[in-house]
Design a protein around this motif. Structure first.
Motif, mmCIF file in Angstrom:
data_model
loop_
_atom_site.group_PDB
_atom_site.id
_atom_site.type_symbol
_atom_site.label_atom_id
_atom_site.label_comp_id
_atom_site.label_asym_id
_atom_site.label_seq_id
_atom_site.Cartn_x
_atom_site.Cartn_y
_atom_site.Cartn_z
ATOM 1 N N TYR A 1 -0.106 5.090 -14.341
ATOM 2 C CA TYR A 1 -1.523 5.395 -14.112
ATOM 3 C C TYR A 1 -1.790 6.093 -12.781
ATOM 4 N N VAL B 1 -8.863 7.087 -16.281
ATOM 5 C CA VAL B 1 -8.435 5.715 -16.002
ATOM 6 C C VAL B 1 -9.360 5.101 -14.957
ATOM 7 N N TYR C 1 -6.147 7.355 -9.532
ATOM 8 C CA TYR C 1 -5.788 7.172 -10.933
ATOM 9 C C TYR C 1 -5.891 8.497 -11.678
ATOM 10 N N ASP D 1 -9.335 -0.702 -16.126
ATOM 11 C CA ASP D 1 -8.157 -0.455 -16.970
ATOM 12 C C ASP D 1 -6.893 -0.944 -16.279
ATOM 13 N N VAL D 2 -6.772 -0.594 -15.014
ATOM 14 C CA VAL D 2 -5.584 -0.965 -14.250
ATOM 15 C C VAL D 2 -5.514 -2.479 -14.081
ATOM 16 N N ASN E 1 -4.069 5.886 -20.879
ATOM 17 C CA ASN E 1 -3.782 6.742 -19.728
ATOM 18 C C ASN E 1 -3.241 8.105 -20.157
ATOM 19 N N TYR E 2 -1.938 8.187 -20.354
ATOM 20 C CA TYR E 2 -1.325 9.484 -20.637
ATOM 21 C C TYR E 2 -1.771 10.064 -21.972
#
Length: 318
Positions: free
Chosen positions: A245, A281, A277, A285-286, A75-76
């Motif tokens: 996210y 993302v 998101y 993924d989540v 994510n980040y």
């Protein structure tokens, strides 16, 4: 040179000496790091080269029961990298399951290292436990004030969480003892100035569905820019884990690290709540992250060392 100039020169020299002495005294007062340097170095993940001198590097600090890879790599880290930031992360010891005072040393060392490598100030983004570790670091190691610019805190149990009180009805882990609202550690963290140094502090939290920071108002920090994501996006359902996210949260983080001072709603432009998101993302993924969250949390809850009392404060914090 006139007599007045001589006097002025002497006064300036004395002032410089006093300022230097005060700085040296403050630096000398920083607590020593007791964790071996090799362990601290081994926990730090940074790019092989820092290729974006026009931006401050970003350090990501994860929360409890996860590591850097699980928390940030999907994510980040890629999102910020694609936007021209050099991104580092740190693995907290035992997934953040030990004395928070020891875990903080990994954050202190990371900031020291990144600043030494780049010559630039570091922006620190901490989620959950990572947020309070970041605050503990800049509170008790004032040398970091010249090495850090933004402190961005996500879902921070800044004044403790009642969930820890429940967990510690039985023997519980060191971080749970320390996260109780009435703990000695929380009292020391918030004693005096809650936002020390010339740093920009932003605390972003969710008023809906945070199952771990209870009450949500615990995340309000005196002197910080305190932003509930629902003030930007009314009724937006963001969980504790969802802070890593959610697109609107990311917009605030990006605003904080990209601009002078803390995050500011008014700089976000139109439709800051339109995406669910953050860039890159996916729903899969989540699903993978959240689907493993409860089993992972349960496993760590069962297997971490249990204590019958809070770890004592280090001498520097007493």
């Amino acid at each position: 040179m006139s007599a007045n100039a001589n006097v002025c020169s002497r006064v300036k020299g004395m002032l410089c000496a006093v300022v230097w002495l005060l700085w040296a005294t403050a630096a000398a007062a920083d607590p020593p790091l007791v964790t071996p340097t090799a362990m601290l170095d081994g926990a730090l993940h940074c790019p092989a080269t820092f290729d974006h001198p026009g931006r401050e590097p970003v350090l990501l600090v994860h929360g409890a029961t996860v590591n850097y890879q699980e928390s940030w790599s999907w994510n980040y880290a890629p999102a910020l990298t694609s936007m021209g930031y050099d991104v580092c992360g740190v693995d907290l010891p035992e997934r953040g399951g030990i004395d928070l005072q020891v875990s903080t040393e990994y954050v202190v060392h990371a900031i020291d290292r990144i600043h030494a490598w780049t010559g630039r100030k570091v922006d620190v983004v901490g989620h959950s436990e990572g947020s309070v570790l970041t605050r503990w670091a800049v509170k008790w190691w004032p040398r970091l004030w010249d090495k850090t610019d933004d402190v961005v805190l996500l879902a921070s149990p800044a004044h403790g969480t009642q969930v820890a009180d429940l967990l510690c009805a039985l023997p519980c882990s060191a971080p749970a003892w320390q996260a109780r609202p009435g703990s000695n550690w929380i009292a020391a963290l918030n004693a005096g100035d809650e936002t020390p140094g010339p740093l920009s502090y932003t605390s972003v939290y969710t008023e809906l569905l945070d199952e771990l920071v209870v009450p949500a108002a615990s995340a309000d920090i005196a002197g910080a820019e305190n932003l509930a994501i629902q003030d930007l996006c009314p009724l937006r359902p963001v969980t504790h884990a969802g802070m890593v996210y959610d697109a609107a949260v990311f917009r605030l983080v990006l605003d904080a690290v990209a601009n002078p001072g803390p995050a500011d709603f008014t700089r976000l432009g139109p439709n800051p709540c339109s995406s669910q998101y953050l860039p890159g993302v996916t729903a899969l993924d989540v699903l993978l992250f959240t689907g493993t969250g409860i089993p992972r949390f349960s496993f760590e809850l069962i297997t971490t060392d249990k204590l019958t009392a809070e770890p004592p404060l280090m001498s520097y914090a007493q």
